[in-house]
Design a protein around this motif. Structure first.
Motif, PDB file in Angstrom:
ATOM      1  N   GLU A 142      20.631   4.210   0.869  1.00  0.00           N
ATOM      2  CA  GLU A 142      19.342   3.505   0.818  1.00  0.00           C
ATOM      3  C   GLU A 142      19.535   2.008   1.040  1.00  0.00           C
ATOM      4  O   GLU A 142      18.762   1.371   1.750  1.00  0.00           O
ATOM      5  N   ALA A 143      20.582   1.438   0.449  1.00  0.00           N
ATOM      6  CA  ALA A 143      20.859   0.018   0.630  1.00  0.00           C
ATOM      7  C   ALA A 143      21.200  -0.286   2.094  1.00  0.00           C
ATOM      8  O   ALA A 143      20.738  -1.288   2.654  1.00  0.00           O
ATOM      9  N   GLU A 144      21.977   0.578   2.718  1.00  0.00           N
ATOM     10  CA  GLU A 144      22.325   0.368   4.130  1.00  0.00           C
ATOM     11  C   GLU A 144      21.082   0.487   5.016  1.00  0.00           C
ATOM     12  O   GLU A 144      20.899  -0.279   5.957  1.00  0.00           O
ATOM     13  N   HIS A 145      20.215   1.423   4.692  1.00  0.00           N
ATOM     14  CA  HIS A 145      18.974   1.585   5.443  1.00  0.00           C
ATOM     15  C   HIS A 145      18.102   0.334   5.321  1.00  0.00           C
ATOM     16  O   HIS A 145      17.539  -0.143   6.315  1.00  0.00           O
ATOM     17  N   SER A 146      17.995  -0.214   4.110  1.00  0.00           N
ATOM     18  CA  SER A 146      17.209  -1.437   3.898  1.00  0.00           C
ATOM     19  C   SER A 146      17.786  -2.596   4.691  1.00  0.00           C
ATOM     20  O   SER A 146      17.045  -3.367   5.309  1.00  0.00           O
ATOM     21  N   ARG A 147      19.111  -2.725   4.691  1.00  0.00           N
ATOM     22  CA  ARG A 147      19.739  -3.811   5.465  1.00  0.00           C
ATOM     23  C   ARG A 147      19.487  -3.633   6.957  1.00  0.00           C
ATOM     24  O   ARG A 147      19.246  -4.607   7.673  1.00  0.00           O
ATOM     25  N   ALA A 148      19.530  -2.402   7.447  1.00  0.00           N
ATOM     26  CA  ALA A 148      19.266  -2.144   8.869  1.00  0.00           C
ATOM     27  C   ALA A 148      17.830  -2.516   9.235  1.00  0.00           C
ATOM     28  O   ALA A 148      17.586  -3.113  10.290  1.00  0.00           O
TER      29      ALA A 148
ATOM     30  N   GLU B  71      15.988  -4.777   7.724  1.00  0.00           N
ATOM     31  CA  GLU B  71      15.904  -6.240   7.690  1.00  0.00           C
ATOM     32  C   GLU B  71      16.507  -6.841   8.955  1.00  0.00           C
ATOM     33  O   GLU B  71      15.961  -7.797   9.514  1.00  0.00           O
ATOM     34  N   ARG B  72      17.641  -6.285   9.424  1.00  0.00           N
ATOM     35  CA  ARG B  72      18.241  -6.787  10.672  1.00  0.00           C
ATOM     36  C   ARG B  72      17.289  -6.591  11.842  1.00  0.00           C
ATOM     37  O   ARG B  72      17.121  -7.480  12.681  1.00  0.00           O
ATOM     38  N   GLU B  73      16.647  -5.434  11.914  1.00  0.00           N
ATOM     39  CA  GLU B  73      15.706  -5.157  12.991  1.00  0.00           C
ATOM     40  C   GLU B  73      14.507  -6.097  12.917  1.00  0.00           C
ATOM     41  O   GLU B  73      14.026  -6.576  13.945  1.00  0.00           O
ATOM     42  N   GLN B  74      14.043  -6.392  11.719  1.00  0.00           N
ATOM     43  CA  GLN B  74      12.925  -7.319  11.541  1.00  0.00           C
ATOM     44  C   GLN B  74      13.302  -8.709  12.046  1.00  0.00           C
ATOM     45  O   GLN B  74      12.527  -9.346  12.765  1.00  0.00           O
ATOM     46  N   VAL B  75      14.488  -9.179  11.700  1.00  0.00           N
ATOM     47  CA  VAL B  75      14.945 -10.495  12.156  1.00  0.00           C
ATOM     48  C   VAL B  75      15.073 -10.496  13.673  1.00  0.00           C
ATOM     49  O   VAL B  75      14.672 -11.460  14.340  1.00  0.00           O
ATOM     50  N   ARG B  76      15.616  -9.429  14.231  1.00  0.00           N
ATOM     51  CA  ARG B  76      15.763  -9.331  15.681  1.00  0.00           C
ATOM     52  C   ARG B  76      14.405  -9.384  16.382  1.00  0.00           C
ATOM     53  O   ARG B  76      14.245 -10.078  17.388  1.00  0.00           O
ATOM     54  N   SER B  77      13.415  -8.671  15.853  1.00  0.00           N
ATOM     55  CA  SER B  77      12.095  -8.664  16.494  1.00  0.00           C
ATOM     56  C   SER B  77      11.423 -10.021  16.360  1.00  0.00           C
ATOM     57  O   SER B  77      10.749 -10.469  17.281  1.00  0.00           O
ATOM     58  N   GLU B  78      11.592 -10.693  15.213  1.00  0.00           N
ATOM     59  CA  GLU B  78      11.027 -12.029  15.055  1.00  0.00           C
ATOM     60  C   GLU B  78      11.690 -13.013  16.003  1.00  0.00           C
ATOM     61  O   GLU B  78      11.028 -13.887  16.562  1.00  0.00           O
ATOM     62  N   THR B  79      12.988 -12.886  16.204  1.00  0.00           N
ATOM     63  CA  THR B  79      13.703 -13.763  17.116  1.00  0.00           C
ATOM     64  C   THR B  79      13.248 -13.534  18.543  1.00  0.00           C
ATOM     65  O   THR B  79      13.011 -14.484  19.287  1.00  0.00           O
ATOM     66  N   SER B  80      13.098 -12.272  18.944  1.00  0.00           N
ATOM     67  CA  SER B  80      12.661 -12.000  20.308  1.00  0.00           C
ATOM     68  C   SER B  80      11.220 -12.445  20.510  1.00  0.00           C
ATOM     69  O   SER B  80      10.857 -12.915  21.586  1.00  0.00           O
TER      70      SER B  80
END
Length: 141
Positions: A61-67, A69-78
């Protein structure tokens, strides 16, 4: 007859024996992906290997949450990169339009249409100045 009158008279509440009861309430709060250590041990006692499964589930669950969050940061950056590209495109199109208006106005003035050329360049400059003023005083939401 006194026995009959004793039975018909109501019993006074003060003469009744009082039984006192007390209640103890314990409230516990635990926050986090894992149960408290005591509860985790109880799970392990009830079903051997369950503590390891619970730990693995919390790690997944923790790894899923981190993934996520990474995707959210990536989409905000793009999205930010797309906004920057759009801003640049708008600046260049504005520049090309301003140069076009100036060239056409100059051509009209040289051709003898001074009033039309001045009017065109005036409208163009007023539009550009108002755009800069409006854009600076009203930030985007």
């Amino acid at each position: 007859m006194s026995s009959a009158s004793d039975e018909s008279e109501p019993t006074h509440p003060a003469s009744l024996s009082r039984e006192e009861t007390s209640q103890i309430s314990i409230t516990a709060h635990w926050s986090g992906p894992l149960p408290p250590p005591g509860t985790l041990a109880a799970y392990e006692n009830a079903l051997p290997g369950s503590a390891e499964r619970i730990l693995a589930m919390a790690e997944a669950e923790a790894e899923h949450s981190r993934a996520l969050e990474r995707e959210q940061v990536r989409s905000e950056t793009s999205l930010t990169a797309a906004e920057i590209a759009s801003e640049r495109r708008g600046v260049w199109l504005g520049f090309v339009l301003a140069v076009f208006v100036i060239v056409v106005s100059a051509y009209l003035m040289v051709s003898g249409f001074i009033g039309v050329g001045l009017g065109l360049i005036s409208v163009g400059l007023i539009s550009l100045v108002s755009l800069f003023i409006y854009g600076r005083n009203h930030p985007r939401s």
